[in-house]
Design an enzyme around this catalytic site. Structure first.
Site, short mmCIF file in Angstrom:
data_model
loop_
_atom_site.label_atom_id
_atom_site.label_comp_id
_atom_site.label_asym_id
_atom_site.label_seq_id
_atom_site.Cartn_x
_atom_site.Cartn_y
_atom_site.Cartn_z
CD GLU A 114 -20.58 2.02 -16.67
OE1 GLU A 114 -19.88 1.07 -17.03
OE2 GLU A 114 -21.67 1.88 -16.07
N GLY A 162 -24.46 8.03 -20.60
CA GLY A 162 -24.93 7.68 -21.94
C GLY A 162 -25.84 8.79 -22.45
NE ARG A 163 -31.71 9.24 -19.90
CZ ARG A 163 -32.65 8.43 -20.37
NH1 ARG A 163 -33.43 8.85 -21.35
NH2 ARG A 163 -32.84 7.24 -19.85
NE ARG A 196 -36.25 7.34 -23.83
CZ ARG A 196 -36.70 8.41 -23.19
NH1 ARG A 196 -37.17 9.44 -23.87
NH2 ARG A 196 -36.68 8.47 -21.88
CE1 TYR A 253 -38.31 2.40 -20.50
CE2 TYR A 253 -37.66 4.09 -22.07
CZ TYR A 253 -37.43 2.88 -21.45
OH TYR A 253 -36.31 2.17 -21.78
CB CYS A 296 -50.90 -1.31 -37.99
SG CYS A 296 -51.27 -0.77 -39.64
CE1 TYR A 346 -30.13 4.01 -23.50
CE2 TYR A 346 -30.46 6.20 -22.58
CZ TYR A 346 -29.79 5.00 -22.58
OH TYR A 346 -28.79 4.78 -21.67
#
Ligand SMILES: *Cc1c(COP(=O)(O)O)cnc(C)c1O
Length: 432
Positions: A291, A293-294, A331, A335, A362, A391
């Protein structure tokens, strides 16, 4: 700059993607703008497909983890490439079905699917529902009974593997909200329940050990642990499960020091490990799913912003502010993710300054990157953030009522809109 074959610098010193000048893209479509190189996406899909043919007799299929970047056009591309799809919510399932994606090639994940999502998946004929926990197992069996449908299911297992990745995106170890633990006997108990459930057909075991992983060893280890568990299942129940889903997690290059592996080597090593276990246990080779994704969309995408204020705080730092931020790319805020940034209209210049790229929300934490090398720049210049295909759009929000940018696809030297830019009207669409 990162050494990607879809990115280059033209004679005017402008960054290009798929041969298209980014300054032209900004002029035509405005900023902030997500740009995806479709040819790059398709070439990675084909590489994964071919690696199954080459290393595993084509006995299986890559499923694109749509949470990385989900919209109708992406679902169409994945469908055209003959791959499967992994969805994690009713909304992702709806998007896929609206794009004409065949339900039988979809696997539905989620650690807390709602009854509505489960009945939607059953009624749509989703190929595998990946069960995460005991409550879900019981609920799904009951629902399937009421709807008079036999449902193909998979069980998400925690193989207990530390993939040396950022703890926020590590999901294989025992202290995780995802899946059944092997060590405690919970996984075996779930397998037995699923085998005996009247309305469920247990097809597959699933694991996913984390994300942005650069080593092959954790994947090989996970495959071995899962094969050992399949053998244990056969011993205790006499059932040999026909399918194994080994999840995603392959790392991509965000900055020059990220050493991503050629993705072909994944199926090579994992097929080898599975082949050995099959010999050892006298197993028929299970059908394998992965699977990614990225790794399918991440490097293919860039985000273009217009630089506004440049604020030099002597002896502290220089803030370069852009017309987007954590609303289109959360992101860094989530992270502290690394990114490569580049002044797209001076991409031929050396990166002579160290800056902090700030968004327009803000929120002090609204940064895209801290202490990043960048070409000299001023208000009105175009900033490109690289490797934003995964993402970013899928995690975007309307914080501060900022509309989401458009997504433009580049293919064969031409551009087209895949997702329209949100308008202010869109923002109040559901307001009463
Ligand atoms: C997130 C996720 C993936 C995709 O992970 P990538 O790191 O994007 O390849 C695959 N499977 C499951 C179950 C996931 O949760």
């Amino acid at each position: 700059m990162l050494n990607f074959d879809h990115l280059a610098v033209n004679q005017q010193g402008h960054l290009t993607i798929g041969g298209i000048d980014t300054t032209k893209l900004a002029q035509e479509y405005g900023t902030p703008l997500y740009v995806m190189d479709e040819d790059k996406i398709r070439s990675i899909c084909r590489m994964y497909q071919n690696s199954f043919k080459k290393c595993y007799h084509g006995n299986g299929m890559p499923l694109y983890a749509s949470k990385a970047f989900c919209c109708k056009e992406m679902c169409r591309i994945v469908n055209e490439e003959g791959m499967g799809l992994d969805v994690v919510s009713g909304g992702e399932l709806y998007t896929a079905l609206q794009a004409g994606f065949p339900a039988e090639r979809i696997q539905m994940h989620g650690n807390n699917k709602t009854p509505d999502e489960l009945s939607y998946a059953i009624n749509s004929g989703v190929g595998h529902i990946v069960i995460d926990n005991m409550d879900e197992l019981k609920m799904l069996d009951e629902m399937a009974g009421k709807l008079h449908q036999a449902v193909g299911v998979s069980l998400r297992i925690k193989p207990g593997i530390d993939a040396h990745t950022h703890q926020f995106i590590r999901t294989g170890q025992i202290d995780s909200k995802f899946g059944f633990a092997l060590e405690t006997g919970e996984a075996m108990q779930a397998v037995k329940m699923a085998i005996h459930a009247k309305n469920l057909k247990l097809l597959e075991l699933h694991c996913h050990i984390g994300s942005q992983i650069f080593e092959l060893q954790p994947f090989v280890l996970a495959a071995q642990v899962m094969m050992d568990f399949m053998q244990q299942i056969r011993k205790e129940t006499g059932v040999m499960l026909p399918e194994l889903n080994l999840g995603g997690g392959f790392g991509i290059q965000y900055i020059a020091s990220d050493n991503s592996l050629p993705y072909e080597s994944y199926m090579e090593k994992v097929s080898e490990a599975i082949g050995q276990k099959c010999k050892e246990y006298d197993f028929t080779e299970p059908k394998i799913y992965i699977e990614p994704g990225r790794s399918i969309v991440g490097e293919a995408g860039i985000t273009l912003y217009t630089i506004g204020a440049v604020k030099q705080i002597p002896n502290i730092r220089t803030y370069v502010s852009i017309d987007g931020g954590m609303t289109d790319n959360p992101r860094y805020a989530l992270y502290q993710s690394d990114y490569t940034v580049i002044v797209a209209n001076h991409a031929d210049q050396p990166a002579k300054q160290i800056v902090t790229v700030a968004g327009k929300c803000c929120e002090s934490g609204d940064l895209i990157q801290k202490d990043a090398p960048l070409q000299m720049c001023k208000a009105g210049d175009l900033l490109a953030v690289l490797s934003t295909g995964a993402y970013n759009y899928s995690m975007a929000s309307n914080y501060n009522r900022i509309p989401r940018p458009a997504v433009v696809m580049v293919h064969d030297g031409k551009t087209r809109i895949a997702v329209k830019r949100e308008t202010y009207e869109d923002l109040i669409h559901n307001d009463l």
